[in-house]
Structures are given as structure tokens and as C-alpha cells.
Motif scaffolding. Structure first.
Motif, PDB file in Angstrom:
ATOM      1  N   ASP A 137       0.719  -0.926   0.503  1.00 31.62           N
ATOM      2  CA  ASP A 137      -0.092   0.985   0.141  1.00 31.62           C
ATOM      3  C   ASP A 137       1.000   1.448  -0.270  1.00 31.62           C
ATOM      4  O   ASP A 137       0.695   2.162  -0.681  1.00 31.62           O
ATOM      5  N   ARG A 138       1.689   1.568   0.991  1.00 28.88           N
ATOM      6  CA  ARG A 138       2.573   2.879   1.321  1.00 28.88           C
ATOM      7  C   ARG A 138       3.818   2.451  -0.856  1.00 28.88           C
ATOM      8  O   ARG A 138       3.610   3.753  -0.275  1.00 28.88           O
ATOM      9  N   ALA A 141       1.161   4.398  -2.823  1.00 28.72           N
ATOM     10  CA  ALA A 141       0.876   5.994  -2.608  1.00 28.72           C
ATOM     11  C   ALA A 141       2.496   6.300  -3.579  1.00 28.72           C
ATOM     12  O   ALA A 141       2.066   7.746  -3.618  1.00 28.72           O
TER      13      ALA A 141
END
Ligand code: GCO
Ligand code: MG
Length: 409
Positions: A137-138, A141
Motif C-alpha cells: 500500500d505504501r 501511494a
């Protein structure tokens, strides 16, 4: 008219709660000064002492234009040399003199170095997490923010894993028995890392460039095994697979795996990096510029590497002042063998203390074209960010194996 060094002093500040040391070289020309990075965050007080008690008296009165001779004469003035304390002290003065030269010439340092070979430097940033999903997820992003190069690190459950939130914080003094706070088992980590890459590649596809830092934490045979296991995932590079104490093992690592290797943030001595470059045992040199003695030394390393097709990936962690990042960047945009730049995004306090910081756009770091580094230091504001309270002034507590033995580094 000859401009001379009038005084050399240090500014200690921690706008991001990380101990930075910046050297200010004041000159006989009113208003003309230079700034240099001398940050050795685990031993900042020792560097300040080396600058103010030794280099300042040694260099007062010297002609500011003679950067190379000031470097050479300071370098041998201690007779014993090439350690991180003295190299950082030298770097602070050296970078400040390049800043002064740029200001006098009306040119940014990258122009003094020959001018731009690229507009900006592509950077990599860090995505870390407690588990594979959080790392993914990071990373996603960061990609959405325009980054094309991402370093991924995931926590070994219940262990203190480098590059993740679980890593032992400098202020956490753990001197007792091993606990989840300070334990690290190399084999557990070496099994986990390939699974992380398998997961992230399958989620994020092939286009993003992925990097990983072993941080010298594995015994050599495990480092080789990990380098082999990571091959299917097409890494941009694998970083610091072995500690500087085990350089003779690089030949075997190189024979065993084709993973691109980046090495060297801990190097301080020319005899550490020279053989690796000469024998093409690494693909990227990633020394910490202030730890090798400053810009004068780093530009020679870059030129040496060019002839051996080794590219640069200068160390760019949070414990580099904006002046140090500007020195990285001045080389990045003026050499031909640039590889990638590690970058840690400045917080607002850092941007306020150091007006003129390079800017981040489209996954790249852009230099400003102001003379010298183009960065100033607001000393009054810097004083509002003193070093945070710490039981041993920034030094790292030990990471230990289950049996209590100490893990490097
Ligand atoms: C990196 C580094 C840093 C260092 C730190 C030491 O690749 O960015 O490994 O995280 O650990 O600079 O002070
Ligand atoms: Mg590293």
C-alpha cells in the motif's frame, strides 16, 4: 583581493529530531560565508570538537580559493586519518569552501563541476511496513505521487527489523535480556525478504523499480543465498549486502548472483572502495559523501567509477543535512555515471531552517540555480531545534540474536 578564512564553527540542530552538524566557514569578506555538512549523527559532539578545536585554528587565515590544498593539508594534519569523525569534520570545511567558491563565481556548484548532464536526479524513497500488504500500500501511494523507484522493507514478526517501524529507536536503551525490541535473527529475515518481493511484484507489476537494503545484517553465506533468491524479482539494486569488515567475500557473492549490487554507506577509507570498483564487484557506489571527506573526495570517486562503469547512488538518509543533499545533487546532475539518488523528504521545520532546499517533483530532485549550494541556514530558528534528549547522545543501542550476541551493525 585575497579572501581568507576568518573563523570556522559548527551549528548543531535537529529540525527533524535527527542530530545534524553543519559547518559555517566565515571569511574576511563581509557577508561572505559557506556552509558544509559534517553530520555523523551517532557521534556529533566528536565532530564538533574536531572542527572547532583543530580545523578552525589550523585553517584561520588560509586563502578560501585553495580548496584542494586545504583538503590535503588538513587531511594529514592529524597524521592518523580516514575515520568518520575526521572525515566529517573535513567535509564540513570542504563543502563550505565549494559554497564560497560558487558564491564568488556567481555559479551553482554543479556549474563549477562542469555543468548539467541532466535537469534533475531521479530519486528512490522508502516504503516499509508491518506486513507485505502494508508495504505494498505504501509503495502504491508513493507511485501515485510520481516516484518510480521504491525501496521495500518488511518487518519480521516479533523482531527488530532494519528499515521498519520495529527497528530499535536510538533512544530505546535496551541493555537487558533480548526482547522483541532488540532481537534479530538473520535466517528468519533472509527467508522473509524473497516472499516480500514475490508479493510486491505480483501486486505492483514490472514497471516500478524495486530496491532493498540488507544493512549488512546477514552472515556472508546467507547474504549470498538471499541475493540468489531475489534474482527473479529484477531488483534495481540490493544494498549493503556485507559489512565493510567482510569485503573479501564480494568476489564469491558476485560469482553466485547477478543481482545488481550497491555498496558503501559505511565506507570511510579509500582502500575499502577502491578494490570493489577496480574489480567491478559492485554496480553502484553509495558512500555517504561527508563520511568520505566531502565533495572534493566524492567527485574523485565519481570520476574513478566512470571508467569502471560503476554508477553512483550517494547515501541520502535523514541524517544528512540539506547541504549534504545539495552536494549529492550537484554531483548527480553534473556527472555522466549517475545511477539513482536516495532521498528523505524534508519536513517543514527543515525547510524553514534551511531556506533554498532542492525541490521534489515528478519523482526527481531539482537543484536550484542560485550561487554555491543556494541554501542558507537560519541560525536563530536552528537554535529552536536543539538535539533531543538522549541517554547516550545519539549512539545506537545493540541489536542481538536470540542467544544474546550482538548483530552488525
Ligand atoms: C540508508 C541507510 C540509513 C542508515 C543511517 C545511519 O540506506 O538510508 O541504511 O538508514 O542506517 O543513515 O545513520
Ligand atoms: Mg542503507
Amino acid at each position: 583581493m585575497t579572501v581568507r578564512i576568518e573563523k570556522i564553527r559548527c551549528i548543531a540542530t535537529a529540525p527533524a529530531d535527527i542530530r545534524l552538524v553543519v559547518v559555517k566557514v566565515e571569511t574576511t569578506e563581509p557577508g561572505l560565508y559557506g556552509l558544509g555538512c559534517a553530520t555523523f549523527t551517532q557521534r556529533p559532539l566528536a565532530v564538533i570538537e574536531a572542527v572547532e578545536s583543530y580545523l578552525d585554528p589550523f585553517l584561520r587565515g588560509r586563502d578560501v580559493s585553495e580548496i584542494e590544498d586545504i583538503f590535503q593539508s588538513s587531511y594529514v594534519s592529524s597524521y592518523w586519518r580516514q575515520g568518520p569523525v575526521l572525515n566529517n569534520a573535513l567535509s564540513g570545511v570542504d563543502m563550505a569552501l565549494w559554497d564560497i567558491k560558487g558564491k564568488r563565481a556567481g555559479m551553482p556548484v554543479h556549474d563549477l563541476l562542469g555543468g548539467k548532464t541532466r535537469m534533475a536526479a531521479p530519486v528512490y524513497v522508502h516504503a516499509s511496513g508491518r506486513d507485505f500488504a502494508e508495504v505494498t500500500d505504501r509503495a502504491r501511494a508513493l507511485m501515485a505521487d510520481g516516484f518510480r523507484h521504491v525501496r521495500i522493507q518488511s518487518e519480521v514478526p516479533g523482531q527488530s527489523t532494519y528499515g521498519t517501524e520495529s527497528d530499535l529507536k536510538p533512544h530505546e536503551q535496551v541493555n537487558g535480556p533480548v526482547s522483541p525490541q532488540n532481537i534479530f535473527e538473520p535466517a528468519d529475515y533472509a527467508r522473509l525478504a524473497p516472499r516480500l518481493f514475490e508479493h510486491v511484484r505480483s501486486e505492483l507489476g514490472d514497471e516500478v523499480e524495486l530496491l532493498h537494503d540488507i544493512h549488512e545484517r546477514l552472515p556472508a553465506p546467507l547474504a549470498i543465498q538471499l541475493a540468489k533468491d531475489l534474482e527473479p524479482y529484477r531488483l534495481f539494486f540490493l544494498e549493503d549486502p556485507l559489512p565493510p569488515e567482510e569485503l573479501t567475500y564480494f568476489r564469491r557473492l558476485r560469482e553466485a548472483s547477478h543481482v545488481p549490487l550497491a555498496m558503501g554507506e559505511l565506507f570511510t577509507n579509500v582502500n575499502e572502495y577502491l578494490p570493489l570498483i577496480r574489480e567491478q564487484l559492485i554496480d553502484f557506489i553509495r558512500v555517504h559523501i561527508s563520511d568520505v571527506g566531502g565533495l572534493s573526495m566524492a567527485r574523485k570517486i565519481a570520476a574513478l567509477c566512470e571508467f569502471f562503469s560503476v554508477r553512483t547512488a550517494w547515501h541520502g538518509p535523514g541524517d544528512t543535512s540539506p547541504i549534504g543533499h545539495a552536494a549529492n545533487l550537484a554531483l548527480d546532475v553534473s556527472i555522466s555515471n549517475f545511477g539513482i539518488q536516495e532521498f528523505t523528504v524534508f519536513n517543514q521545520a527543515t525547510l524553514d531552517v534551511f531556506p533554498g532546499c532542492p525541490t521534489l517533483r515528478d519523482g526527481m530532485l531539482w537543484p536550484n540555480d542560485a550561487p554555491g549550494w543556494g541554501i542558507d541556514l537560519d541560525e536563530e530558528l536552528a537554535a529552536k531545534f536543539p538535539y533531543p534528549e538522549h541517554p547516550f547522545n545519539g549512539a545506537w543501542p545493540a541489536i542481538r540474536r536470540r542467544d544474546g550476541s550482538c548483530v552488525r551493525p
